[in-house]
Design a protein around this motif. Structure first.
Motif, PDB file in Angstrom:
ATOM      1  N   SER A 188     -95.152   4.475  21.182  1.00  0.00           N
ATOM      2  CA  SER A 188     -94.919   4.030  22.632  1.00  0.00           C
ATOM      3  C   SER A 188     -96.086   2.906  23.310  1.00  0.00           C
ATOM      4  N   LEU A 189     -97.297   3.239  22.537  1.00  0.00           N
ATOM      5  CA  LEU A 189     -98.596   2.661  22.863  1.00  0.00           C
ATOM      6  C   LEU A 189     -98.240   1.090  22.397  1.00  0.00           C
ATOM      7  N   MET A 190     -97.653   1.149  21.436  1.00  0.00           N
ATOM      8  CA  MET A 190     -97.637  -0.576  20.672  1.00  0.00           C
ATOM      9  C   MET A 190     -96.510  -1.401  21.000  1.00  0.00           C
ATOM     10  N   THR A 191     -95.509  -0.865  21.995  1.00  0.00           N
ATOM     11  CA  THR A 191     -94.348  -1.597  22.197  1.00  0.00           C
ATOM     12  C   THR A 191     -94.397  -3.010  23.168  1.00  0.00           C
ATOM     13  N   GLY A 192     -95.678  -3.044  23.999  1.00  0.00           N
ATOM     14  CA  GLY A 192     -96.235  -4.235  24.607  1.00  0.00           C
ATOM     15  C   GLY A 192     -96.844  -5.066  23.979  1.00  0.00           C
ATOM     16  N   LEU A 193     -97.165  -4.839  22.586  1.00  0.00           N
ATOM     17  CA  LEU A 193     -98.135  -5.995  21.827  1.00  0.00           C
ATOM     18  C   LEU A 193     -97.430  -7.297  21.890  1.00  0.00           C
ATOM     19  N   PRO A 194     -97.998  -8.349  22.245  1.00  0.00           N
ATOM     20  CA  PRO A 194     -97.446  -9.820  21.809  1.00  0.00           C
ATOM     21  C   PRO A 194     -96.907  -9.985  20.501  1.00  0.00           C
ATOM     22  N   PRO A 195     -95.849 -10.645  20.302  1.00  0.00           N
ATOM     23  CA  PRO A 195     -95.332 -10.841  18.746  1.00  0.00           C
ATOM     24  C   PRO A 195     -96.729 -11.412  18.071  1.00  0.00           C
ATOM     25  N   LYS A 255     -89.892  -3.529  21.616  1.00  0.00           N
ATOM     26  CA  LYS A 255     -89.611  -2.365  22.097  1.00  0.00           C
ATOM     27  C   LYS A 255     -88.836  -1.477  20.967  1.00  0.00           C
ATOM     28  N   ASN A 256     -88.915  -1.822  19.756  1.00  0.00           N
ATOM     29  CA  ASN A 256     -87.996  -0.713  18.878  1.00  0.00           C
ATOM     30  C   ASN A 256     -88.940   0.069  18.572  1.00  0.00           C
ATOM     31  N   LEU A 257     -88.784   1.198  18.870  1.00  0.00           N
ATOM     32  CA  LEU A 257     -89.715   2.236  18.596  1.00  0.00           C
ATOM     33  C   LEU A 257     -89.827   2.791  17.169  1.00  0.00           C
ATOM     34  N   GLU A 258     -88.564   2.734  16.478  1.00  0.00           N
ATOM     35  CA  GLU A 258     -88.608   3.070  15.073  1.00  0.00           C
ATOM     36  C   GLU A 258     -89.343   2.216  14.138  1.00  0.00           C
ATOM     37  N   ALA A 259     -89.330   0.966  14.610  1.00  0.00           N
ATOM     38  CA  ALA A 259     -89.985  -0.089  13.855  1.00  0.00           C
ATOM     39  C   ALA A 259     -91.476   0.115  14.029  1.00  0.00           C
ATOM     40  N   ARG A 260     -91.980   0.337  15.444  1.00  0.00           N
ATOM     41  CA  ARG A 260     -93.245   0.266  15.687  1.00  0.00           C
ATOM     42  C   ARG A 260     -93.670   1.621  14.985  1.00  0.00           C
TER      43      ARG A 260
END
Length: 268
Positions: free
Chosen positions: A189-196, A246-251
């Motif tokens: 959840s801390l990584m969902t805002g990382l730019p592509p 925003k895909n938590l599983e992939a993150r």
């Protein structure tokens, strides 16, 4: 003869004990780490991070958990890329000024490497340039806990810290197995805002670590297994994390891949 020497060194390194941190994995794991650390009885904890993470409020779940558990902490949020020596010296002074006795590294590789350098220097008070190299500190570093916010460096499980020397325009590497954090939280959840583009670059960093470990001269069945697992997870999940941040599983799987690659190249 260099190849034979390298293989011989590899055989020796297999017997060096490398600690592995307790891993907390999944959404909310940064708060669970805060709950756990609050119960360890530290006098005061230094949180090392950068200003962007601090401003985005990513620390809040963990710091709320620390506060709820009665733990005292201070935040040093001035870390910049490649962690230059003057900045680390400032962090050391901040740690001492506030009477801290443990560190939580919160951020990317620079925050974790800076934390490791601070931890070693606190226990072995001498110039950072003299700590560069293998096992230059006689005493064990202060305790470190880690919360990575990118899936790339694997520094939450590695034995090394890379810092920069602006005077000599070079990088220094501090290596000590005792610098491995005691606990790490892989919180997607801390990584969902990382730019592509950051997602892509850090994912390829993890892939590089895994491939390097697999083709190196110091491989073991363990390191090969970790490297192959990391490569598989990256190929299955990096494109998804890139296109749908925003895909938590992939993150989460990319965070695991980075950690597995860190395990692999630390040993191999």
């Amino acid at each position: 003869g260099l190849g034979a020497i390298m293989r011989g060194a590899g055989l020796v390194t297999r017997f060096i004990p490398i600690p592995q941190p307790t891993l907390l994995v999944g959404p909310g794991s940064s708060a669970r780490l805060g709950q756990a650390v609050a119960g360890f009885g530290h006098e005061k904890i230094l949180i090392v991070t950068d200003s962007v993470i601090s401003k985005l409020g990513l620390l809040k779940p963990m710091t709320d958990a620390l506060t709820a558990g009665g733990a005292q902490f201070v935040v040093f949020d001035e870390i910049t890329p490649d962690a230059p020596i003057p900045l680390i010296e400032k962090g050391i002074a901040f740690y001492q000024e506030h009477g801290c006795d443990a560190i939580i590294a919160f951020g990317g590789g620079s925050s974790m490497d800076a934390s490791k350098a601070i931890a070693v220097s606190i226990s072995n008070p001498k110039p950072l340039r003299q700590l560069a190299g293998y096992l230059k500190g006689l005493r064990a570093p202060v305790k470190i806990y880690a919360v990575p916010t990118t899936a790339g460096t694997g520094s939450e499980v590695t034995v090394a810290a890379v810092i920069s020397d602006p005077e000599k325009h070079s990088k220094l590497v501090i290596v000590d197995p005792r610098m491995v954090p005691k606990m790490a939280a892989l919180d997607p959840s801390l990584m969902t805002g990382l730019p592509p583009h950051i997602t892509a670059a850090t994912g390829i960093d993890a892939l590089t670590h895994a491939v390097e470990a697999f083709i190196g001269n110091w491989t073991t069945p363990y390191s090969d297994g970790m490297a192959l697992s990391a490569v598989g997870l990256i190929f299955e999940n990096l494109r998804t994390a890139y296109t749908n941040g925003k895909n938590l599983e992939a993150r989460e799987k990319m965070a695991l891949a980075s950690t597995y690659a860190g395990f692999a190249f630390t040993r191999a």
